[in-house]
Design an enzyme around this catalytic site. Structure first.
Site, PDB file in Angstrom:
ATOM      1  N   ASP A 153       2.332   8.828-109.079  1.00 13.85           N
ATOM      2  CA  ASP A 153       1.131   9.375-108.455  1.00 13.85           C
ATOM      3  C   ASP A 153       1.293  10.886-108.296  1.00 13.85           C
ATOM      4  O   ASP A 153       2.388  11.358-107.961  1.00 13.85           O
ATOM      5  CB  ASP A 153       0.919   8.718-107.087  1.00 13.85           C
ATOM      6  CG  ASP A 153      -0.457   8.971-106.509  1.00 13.85           C
ATOM      7  OD1 ASP A 153      -0.778  10.142-106.239  1.00 13.85           O
ATOM      8  OD2 ASP A 153      -1.207   7.999-106.315  1.00 13.85           O
ATOM      9  N   ILE A 154       0.217  11.642-108.528  1.00 17.19           N
ATOM     10  CA  ILE A 154       0.303  13.106-108.411  1.00 17.19           C
ATOM     11  C   ILE A 154       0.296  13.565-106.951  1.00 17.19           C
ATOM     12  O   ILE A 154       0.596  14.716-106.670  1.00 17.19           O
ATOM     13  CB  ILE A 154      -0.817  13.824-109.198  1.00 17.19           C
ATOM     14  CG1 ILE A 154      -2.201  13.428-108.684  1.00 17.19           C
ATOM     15  CG2 ILE A 154      -0.680  13.548-110.684  1.00 17.19           C
ATOM     16  CD1 ILE A 154      -3.322  14.284-109.246  1.00 17.19           C
ATOM     17  N   ASN A 174      -6.565  -0.905-103.513  1.00 17.86           N
ATOM     18  CA  ASN A 174      -7.691  -0.441-102.704  1.00 17.86           C
ATOM     19  C   ASN A 174      -8.973  -0.879-103.405  1.00 17.86           C
ATOM     20  O   ASN A 174      -9.043  -0.861-104.632  1.00 17.86           O
ATOM     21  CB  ASN A 174      -7.684   1.085-102.570  1.00 17.86           C
ATOM     22  CG  ASN A 174      -6.472   1.591-101.819  1.00 17.86           C
ATOM     23  OD1 ASN A 174      -5.960   0.930-100.935  1.00 17.86           O
ATOM     24  ND2 ASN A 174      -6.009   2.770-102.170  1.00 17.86           N
ATOM     25  N   VAL A 218     -10.566   6.109-107.627  1.00 17.79           N
ATOM     26  CA  VAL A 218     -10.704   5.991-109.074  1.00 17.79           C
ATOM     27  C   VAL A 218     -11.100   4.544-109.351  1.00 17.79           C
ATOM     28  O   VAL A 218     -10.394   3.617-108.955  1.00 17.79           O
ATOM     29  CB  VAL A 218      -9.386   6.342-109.812  1.00 17.79           C
ATOM     30  CG1 VAL A 218      -9.549   6.139-111.314  1.00 17.79           C
ATOM     31  CG2 VAL A 218      -8.964   7.776-109.508  1.00 17.79           C
ATOM     32  N   HIS A 262      -5.997  -0.360-109.860  1.00 16.77           N
ATOM     33  CA  HIS A 262      -4.632   0.151-109.931  1.00 16.77           C
ATOM     34  C   HIS A 262      -3.861  -0.341-108.715  1.00 16.77           C
ATOM     35  O   HIS A 262      -4.391  -0.440-107.622  1.00 16.77           O
ATOM     36  CB  HIS A 262      -4.592   1.675-110.032  1.00 16.77           C
ATOM     37  CG  HIS A 262      -5.405   2.400-109.016  1.00 16.77           C
ATOM     38  ND1 HIS A 262      -6.790   2.455-109.058  1.00 16.77           N
ATOM     39  CD2 HIS A 262      -5.043   3.128-107.937  1.00 16.77           C
ATOM     40  CE1 HIS A 262      -7.233   3.186-108.046  1.00 16.77           C
ATOM     41  NE2 HIS A 262      -6.193   3.593-107.342  1.00 16.77           N
ATOM     42  N   HIS A 309      -0.882   0.344-106.267  1.00 14.84           N
ATOM     43  CA  HIS A 309       0.030   1.354-105.736  1.00 14.84           C
ATOM     44  C   HIS A 309       1.357   0.678-105.427  1.00 14.84           C
ATOM     45  O   HIS A 309       1.391  -0.377-104.782  1.00 14.84           O
ATOM     46  CB  HIS A 309      -0.508   1.945-104.425  1.00 14.84           C
ATOM     47  CG  HIS A 309      -1.743   2.752-104.569  1.00 14.84           C
ATOM     48  ND1 HIS A 309      -1.723   4.123-104.636  1.00 14.84           N
ATOM     49  CD2 HIS A 309      -3.042   2.386-104.663  1.00 14.84           C
ATOM     50  CE1 HIS A 309      -2.960   4.567-104.746  1.00 14.84           C
ATOM     51  NE2 HIS A 309      -3.787   3.519-104.761  1.00 14.84           N
TER      52      HIS A 309
END
Length: 123
Positions: A29-30, A86, A95, A99, A101
């Site tokens: 993750d950024i 999420n 987004v 995905h 996490h």
């Protein structure tokens, strides 16, 4: 399609990829919230967990398995980690491509928020 994660999958946007197979990729993750904060995404575009179809069950299970493999490779499978999907705005999804996490590498508190106002229902 103007999906950030589809662009990462198509190598149009760079990412620090840490795992890849024919069904999913995982990348750091950024904006990490833990020493390890990776995102596991399917190659198939599914907007949110609300859109997971019966035929996607094995794919979603594979995403969870991949998170466990990464946790083991990173050395925190035994001490513990958190996996999170999420869903939509109130769930924190920003987004709209599912995905998972993966957060680990330190003790993680609960609840995952600190603002007491966030516990209140939205009218």
């Amino acid at each position: 399609m103007d999906c950030l994660f589809c662009k990462i999958l198509n190598k149009e946007i760079p990412a620090d990829i840490i795992y890849e197979d024919d069904q999913v990729i995982a990348f750091n993750d950024i904006n990490p919230q833990a020493p390890t904060h990776a995102l596991v995404i399917p190659r198939k575009h599914i907007a949110s967990t609300n859109e997971i179809a019966d035929e996607d069950q094995a794919l979603v299970g594979h995403m969870v398995q991949v998170a466990g493999k990464i946790a083991k490779e990173q050395g925190f499978d035994e001490s513990g980690y958190r996996t999170v999907f999420n869903c939509n705005g109130h769930g924190g999804q920003t987004v709209f491509h599912i995905h998972l996490h993966l957060l680990g590498g330190k003790p993680l508190g609960w609840p995952p928020y600190f603002d007491e106002n966030l516990k209140q229902p939205v009218a």
